[in-house]
Write a protein that holds these residues in place. Structure first.
Motif, PDB file in Angstrom:
ATOM      1  N   LYS A   1       0.833  -1.209   0.000  1.00 59.02           N
ATOM      2  CA  LYS A   1       0.000   0.000   0.000  1.00 59.02           C
ATOM      3  C   LYS A   1       0.865   1.255   0.000  1.00 59.02           C
ATOM      4  O   LYS A   1       0.596   2.212  -0.733  1.00 59.02           O
ATOM      5  N   SER A   2       1.904   1.248   0.811  1.00 60.22           N
ATOM      6  CA  SER A   2       2.815   2.391   0.879  1.00 60.22           C
ATOM      7  C   SER A   2       3.539   2.591  -0.453  1.00 60.22           C
ATOM      8  O   SER A   2       3.709   3.726  -0.924  1.00 60.22           O
ATOM      9  N   TYR A   3       3.963   1.505  -1.058  1.00 60.21           N
ATOM     10  CA  TYR A   3       4.671   1.568  -2.341  1.00 60.21           C
ATOM     11  C   TYR A   3       3.769   2.149  -3.430  1.00 60.21           C
ATOM     12  O   TYR A   3       4.183   3.007  -4.219  1.00 60.21           O
ATOM     13  N   ILE A   4       2.508   1.682  -3.460  1.00 60.22           N
ATOM     14  CA  ILE A   4       1.563   2.182  -4.465  1.00 60.22           C
ATOM     15  C   ILE A   4       1.246   3.663  -4.227  1.00 60.22           C
ATOM     16  O   ILE A   4       1.181   4.458  -5.171  1.00 60.22           O
ATOM     17  N   SER A   5       1.074   4.037  -2.973  1.00 60.17           N
ATOM     18  CA  SER A   5       0.812   5.442  -2.647  1.00 60.17           C
ATOM     19  C   SER A   5       1.957   6.333  -3.127  1.00 60.17           C
ATOM     20  O   SER A   5       1.741   7.390  -3.725  1.00 60.17           O
ATOM     21  N   HIS A   6       3.174   5.875  -2.865  1.00 58.24           N
ATOM     22  CA  HIS A   6       4.359   6.634  -3.271  1.00 58.24           C
ATOM     23  C   HIS A   6       4.457   6.745  -4.791  1.00 58.24           C
ATOM     24  O   HIS A   6       4.922   7.763  -5.333  1.00 58.24           O
TER      25      HIS A   6
END
Length: 217
Positions: free
Chosen positions: A165-170
Motif C-alpha cells: 500500500k505504501s509503495y503504491i501510494s508513493h
C-alpha cells in the motif's frame, strides 16, 4: 506461483458492475458465496484462469481465504496481514496525452497498447517483466483522454500488504507522468490517487467480469 482465488455468487448473480443512465458502477450486494482456489504454475495459466472465471461472472479476491466457501459469507476469513505475492495496480482515470477513446468497441489490442503505455510510466523495475493487464469496468464509458485499467505483477517473494500500500501510494508522486495529473479530491482536503493504494488489501475484490449496461447502448 501464488494461490489464486475466485468468488461466485451462490445465487448465480454475476459479480460485476452494472451501469444505468442514473447510476455508475453499482455492485450487487451478495453475501452467500462459493470460492474456487488454484495454484497456477505460470503467469500464462493465471491469465487463462482469470479469463475462464471472468466469462462465468466471477470476481477475484486479492488475498487468500482461510477456508473454501460454499454458500457462506467471506467475512472475517481473510488474513489482512499475510504477505501477498502479487502487486496489483488499479489505474483510475489517468490522462494519456495524444489519446482519445475509440467510439467503437474496445478491443483486446487496444487494452494491450494502453497497458504498455502505462507500464512505461512506472518504476524501471516494473518495465521489463511480464504482467497481466485488463480494462477496468468503467473503461470506455467516456470519449476522453482518460483511461482506467488494471495491471498485475507476480512478485519474486510475498510482501506485506501494508508495504504494498505504501509503495503504491508513493508511486502516485514518484512517477512523473502520473504525478503531474494528480488533482485534489472532492472535499479539496487531500490528493486523489490515480493508482489506488486501497486494492493492496488482501480482502479487496477485483471485478474481472464484463460489466452490464441497463438502458445504455
Amino acid at each position: 506461483m501464488t494461490k489464486l482465488t475466485f468468488l461466485e455468487a451462490a445465487n448465480g448473480t454475476h459479480l460485476c458492475k452494472t451501469y444505468t443512465k442514473t447510476k455508475k458502477g453499482k455492485v450487487p450486494a451478495v453475501v452467500e458465496l462459493n470460492s474456487y482456489e488454484y495454484q497456477p504454475a505460470t503467469i500464462q495459466e493465471r491469465y487463462a484462469l482469470m479469463m475462464e472465471h471472468a466469462a462465468k461472472g466471477h470476481c477475484m479476491i486479492r488475498g487468500e481465504l482461510s477456508k473454501v466457501l460454499y454458500k457462506e459469507s467471506r467475512k472475517g476469513l481473510t488474513d489482512k496481514t499475510k504477505p501477498n505475492p502479487t502487486l496489483f495496480l488499479d489505474i483510475d482515470k489517468l490522462h494519456l496525452e495524444n489519446y482519445t477513446a475509440s467510439t467503437s468497441k474496445l478491443r483486446s489490442s487496444d487494452v494491450e497498447s494502453l497497458c504498455a503505455r502505462v507500464v512505461s510510466m512506472l518504476p524501471i523495475e516494473l518495465q521489463n517483466v511480464s504482467y497481466i493487464g485488463h480494462a477496468a469496468n468503467s473503461m470506455g464509458l467516456s470519449e476522453s483522454a482518460f483511461i482506467s485499467i488494471h495491471i498485475e505483477f507476480v512478485l519474486d517473494a510475498p510482501v506485506n500488504p501494508a508495504v504494498l500500500k505504501s509503495y503504491i501510494s508513493h508511486m502516485n508522486f514518484s512517477c512523473e507522468d502520473i504525478s503531474k495529473h494528480l488533482v485534489l479530491g472532492d472535499k479539496n482536503t487531500d490528493v486523489k490517487s490515480i493508482v489506488d493504494p486501497a486494492v493492496a488489501s488482501n480482502s479487496s475484490l477485483i471485478f474481472i467480469a464484463p460489466p452490464k449496461f441497463v438502458g445504455k447502448e
